[in-house]
Design an enzyme around this catalytic site. Structure first.
Site, mmCIF file in Angstrom:
data_model
loop_
_atom_site.group_PDB
_atom_site.id
_atom_site.type_symbol
_atom_site.label_atom_id
_atom_site.label_comp_id
_atom_site.label_asym_id
_atom_site.label_seq_id
_atom_site.Cartn_x
_atom_site.Cartn_y
_atom_site.Cartn_z
ATOM 1 N N ARG A 1 -8.237 13.529 12.471
ATOM 2 C CA ARG A 1 -6.751 12.764 12.749
ATOM 3 C C ARG A 1 -6.237 14.079 12.764
ATOM 4 O O ARG A 1 -6.261 14.425 11.638
ATOM 5 C CB ARG A 1 -6.055 11.294 11.227
ATOM 6 C CG ARG A 1 -7.508 9.573 11.562
ATOM 7 C CD ARG A 1 -7.122 9.403 10.782
ATOM 8 N NE ARG A 1 -5.235 8.909 10.981
ATOM 9 C CZ ARG A 1 -4.158 8.104 10.467
ATOM 10 N NH1 ARG A 1 -5.306 7.345 8.420
ATOM 11 N NH2 ARG A 1 -3.956 7.548 10.274
ATOM 12 N N LYS B 1 0.871 -1.395 -0.233
ATOM 13 C CA LYS B 1 0.067 -0.189 -0.005
ATOM 14 C C LYS B 1 0.971 1.243 -0.253
ATOM 15 O O LYS B 1 1.091 2.160 -0.855
ATOM 16 C CB LYS B 1 -1.205 -0.459 1.482
ATOM 17 C CG LYS B 1 -1.981 1.122 1.238
ATOM 18 C CD LYS B 1 -2.756 0.875 2.470
ATOM 19 C CE LYS B 1 -2.591 0.853 3.232
ATOM 20 N NZ LYS B 1 -3.169 2.381 4.381
ATOM 21 N N ARG C 1 -6.491 2.643 17.996
ATOM 22 C CA ARG C 1 -6.285 1.141 18.425
ATOM 23 C C ARG C 1 -5.369 1.291 19.735
ATOM 24 O O ARG C 1 -5.847 -0.177 20.070
ATOM 25 C CB ARG C 1 -5.312 1.198 17.098
ATOM 26 C CG ARG C 1 -5.453 1.369 15.559
ATOM 27 C CD ARG C 1 -4.395 0.867 14.671
ATOM 28 N NE ARG C 1 -4.796 0.136 12.887
ATOM 29 C CZ ARG C 1 -4.198 0.579 12.196
ATOM 30 N NH1 ARG C 1 -3.398 0.957 12.671
ATOM 31 N NH2 ARG C 1 -4.895 1.142 11.769
ATOM 32 N N SER D 1 7.472 9.214 11.629
ATOM 33 C CA SER D 1 6.192 9.231 10.923
ATOM 34 C C SER D 1 6.622 9.310 9.212
ATOM 35 O O SER D 1 6.895 10.514 9.214
ATOM 36 C CB SER D 1 5.489 10.148 10.657
ATOM 37 O OG SER D 1 4.672 10.668 9.974
ATOM 38 N N ARG E 1 2.610 6.019 -2.867
ATOM 39 C CA ARG E 1 4.195 6.713 -3.627
ATOM 40 C C ARG E 1 3.699 6.756 -5.413
ATOM 41 O O ARG E 1 4.209 8.027 -6.033
ATOM 42 C CB ARG E 1 5.193 6.654 -3.085
ATOM 43 C CG ARG E 1 5.663 7.003 -1.631
ATOM 44 C CD ARG E 1 6.126 5.846 -0.429
ATOM 45 N NE ARG E 1 6.007 6.485 0.630
ATOM 46 C CZ ARG E 1 5.100 6.502 1.962
ATOM 47 N NH1 ARG E 1 4.137 5.661 1.442
ATOM 48 N NH2 ARG E 1 5.766 7.210 2.973
ATOM 49 N N ASP F 1 2.028 -0.765 11.418
ATOM 50 C CA ASP F 1 0.762 -0.599 11.412
ATOM 51 C C ASP F 1 0.483 -1.912 11.914
ATOM 52 O O ASP F 1 -0.342 -2.697 12.158
ATOM 53 C CB ASP F 1 0.669 -1.070 10.466
ATOM 54 C CG ASP F 1 1.166 0.139 9.747
ATOM 55 O OD1 ASP F 1 0.378 1.346 10.101
ATOM 56 O OD2 ASP F 1 0.887 0.836 9.090
ATOM 57 N N GLY G 1 -5.244 8.521 5.151
ATOM 58 C CA GLY G 1 -4.240 9.210 5.948
ATOM 59 C C GLY G 1 -2.880 9.136 4.789
ATOM 60 O O GLY G 1 -2.292 10.785 4.739
ATOM 61 N N LYS H 1 -3.867 6.237 14.752
ATOM 62 C CA LYS H 1 -4.994 5.837 13.502
ATOM 63 C C LYS H 1 -6.059 5.803 13.002
ATOM 64 O O LYS H 1 -6.976 6.418 13.515
ATOM 65 C CB LYS H 1 -3.633 4.316 13.493
ATOM 66 C CG LYS H 1 -2.387 4.530 13.674
ATOM 67 C CD LYS H 1 -2.205 4.848 12.653
ATOM 68 C CE LYS H 1 -0.558 4.762 13.522
ATOM 69 N NZ LYS H 1 0.571 5.867 12.133
HETATM 70 C C1 S3P Z 1 2.378 5.170 6.242
HETATM 71 C C2 S3P Z 1 2.922 5.225 7.371
HETATM 72 C C3 S3P Z 1 2.621 5.481 8.787
HETATM 73 C C4 S3P Z 1 1.899 3.822 8.739
HETATM 74 C C5 S3P Z 1 0.488 4.121 7.599
HETATM 75 C C6 S3P Z 1 1.197 3.926 6.417
HETATM 76 C C7 S3P Z 1 3.303 5.840 4.941
HETATM 77 O O1 S3P Z 1 2.485 6.051 9.340
HETATM 78 O O2 S3P Z 1 1.294 3.723 9.924
HETATM 79 O O3 S3P Z 1 -0.677 2.941 7.197
HETATM 80 O O4 S3P Z 1 2.816 5.332 4.137
HETATM 81 O O5 S3P Z 1 4.274 6.491 4.896
HETATM 82 P P1 S3P Z 1 2.802 7.500 10.330
HETATM 83 O O6 S3P Z 1 4.459 7.321 9.389
HETATM 84 O O7 S3P Z 1 2.374 8.381 10.663
HETATM 85 O O8 S3P Z 1 3.246 7.217 11.571
#
Ligand code: S3P
Length: 416
Positions: free
Chosen positions: A110, A13, A333, A153, A18, A302, A82, A329
């Site tokens: 969020r 994903k 969670r 993050s 990206r 995750d 997100g 999240k």
């Molecule tokens: C993700 C980063 C993570 C993850 C999300 C996907 C990403 O979030 O929890 O499911 O693709 O960059 P954070 O980096 O904000 O914790």
């Protein structure tokens, strides 16, 4: 009820998001195979189209035609995603135009100021609704900045790197702990002026991006995680997940399970576009509890719900340190894990930012369970059902499609 066999989890994903989003800034055309079929990535492709990108489906492949940064003003629905919203905030901040980003009820809860605030320090014009979506962006001229992030993050880091690509001068992003580096890898492959910074973290300068002609997305290790843990905790089980991404920023669950004594083997089979291979897991009757350290959390962020389920079957008290990020999240969670696994008979509690799980505890279904509309909670409860030998009744179980549309079909195919 054991699970046995092999499974091809859906395309990753994070990498699929990206590839889709970066095509907005790039020239060229990219044929993407194994693009994630999940609802979140559909939100990304829809956003790309609305913003002036061109996305074609050709059989199994998604073909991305670069928009070279020539975007159109638009209102974008990011759904539950997100990643779509946060990466777009950074990507759009430096593009001429007016943009509105909104999402579903979960996404609207969020926090977005963690992205908006540092972007505004770069000169971006971003406004949120009390720190949350909807978010509006008026494209502006940006100045490079040095950002020291308070949280690890990948979403926040990626947003700032994407803004840095369009900012005057140099942008540096430093995280307290390492998080997944899919953005850094893909931007490097697209010719961006990005490199590790001398002071740690990453630095980026304005760059032109070119799409690679083709990209094969590895399978999503976060999707594989459910089947692997199911095999480890359920007597008689043995599962192999094929073609799975093994980015070091994503395999924290595998290291922690191995430390717990799990029968789990990893075979790397390739390194393009990132390390990938197969991961096999087998029932392990004598799992041991462990302490998961703060710097390990971003590497399995995750996977905390499914790791918590594994810990209910391990001997001793497992502690996961500093998991506060889990509160923001797709659901809270920590609350979801404590209430739902607790209702199944697990012994677990929170103390400050830490989660404690005492095992082994026999789990016994009674009544109805709640996914809180969160795909990773729904899938964790389905695996708890495998362990208990019966399908649990779970409210909004279908939300698994947010990341893994064929999850229930794949799980059923493994069931003996
Ligand atoms: C993700 C980063 C993570 C993850 C999300 C996907 C990403 O979030 O929890 O499911 O693709 O960059 P954070 O980096 O904000 O914790």
């Amino acid at each position: 009820m054991s699970i046995k066999g092999s499974v091809n989890p859906p395309g990753d994903k994070s990498i699929s998001h990206r590839a889709g989003l970066f095509s907005l800034l790039a020239t060229g055309t990219c044929r993407v195979s194994n693009f994630s079929p999940c609802a979140d990535c559909a939100s990304t492709l829809e956003a790309v189209s609305r913003l002036g990108g061109r996305v074609e489906r050709q059989g199994e492949e998604v073909v991305l035609h670069g928009a070279a940064g020539k975007l159109v003003s638009a209102a974008v629905d990011c759904g539950n995603s997100g990643t779509t919203m946060r990466l777009l905030m950074g990507l759009l901040a430096g593009r001429p135009g007016s943009f509105t980003l909104d999402g579903d009820a979960s996404l609207r809860r969020r926090p977005m100021s963690r992205v908006a605030d540092p972007l505004m320090r770069m000169g971006a014009q971003v406004s949120t609704t009390d720190g949350r979506p909807p978010v509006t962006i008026e494209g502006a001229a940006l100045n490079g900045q040095r950002h020291e992030l308070a949280v690890a993050s990948a979403q926040l880091k990626s947003a700032l790197l994407l803004a840095g690509l369009q900012a005057q001068g140099e942008t540096v992003v430093i995280e307290p702990h390492l998080s997944r580096d899919h953005t850094e890898r893909l931007l490097t492959a697209m010719g961006a002026d990005i490199a590790p910074a001398d002071e740690g973290g990453w630095r980026v300068r304005p760059s032109a991006l070119v799409l690679p002609p083709s990209l094969r997305v590895p399978g999503d290790v976060s999707a594989a995680a459910f089947m692997l843990v199911g095999a480890i905790i359920t007597p008689g089980s043995e599962v192999t997940t094929l073609g799975v991404g093994l980015n070091p920023g994503r395999v924290g669950l595998i290291s922690v399970l191995q430390r717990m004594g799990a029968k789990l083997t990893v075979t790397e089979e390739g390194r393009d576009p990132e390390p990938w291979g197969k991961v096999s897991a087998a029932y392990t009757p004598e799992l041991k509890a462990t302490e998961v350290l703060p710097q390990e959390i971003p590497l399995l962020v995750d996977e905390v719900p499914i790791l918590a389920l594994a810990a209910t079957q391990a001997q001793g008290v497992t502690v996961m340190r500093s998991i506060n990020e889990l509160r923001i999240k797709e659901s809270d969670r920590i609350a979801a894990i404590v209430t739902q696994l607790g209702a199944l008979g697990a012994r677990l509690w929170e103390e400050g930012e830490d989660l404690f799980i005492e095992g082994p505890a026999p789990l016994k279904p009674q009544g109805r369970y709640d996914s809180y509309g969160d795909h990773r909670i729904a899938m964790t409860l389905a695996i708890a059902g495998v362990l208990c030998g019966q399908t649990l009744e779970v409210a909004d179980a279908a939300c698994a499609g947010v990341s893994y549309p064929d999850f229930y079909r794949d799980l059923e195919a493994l069931q003996q």
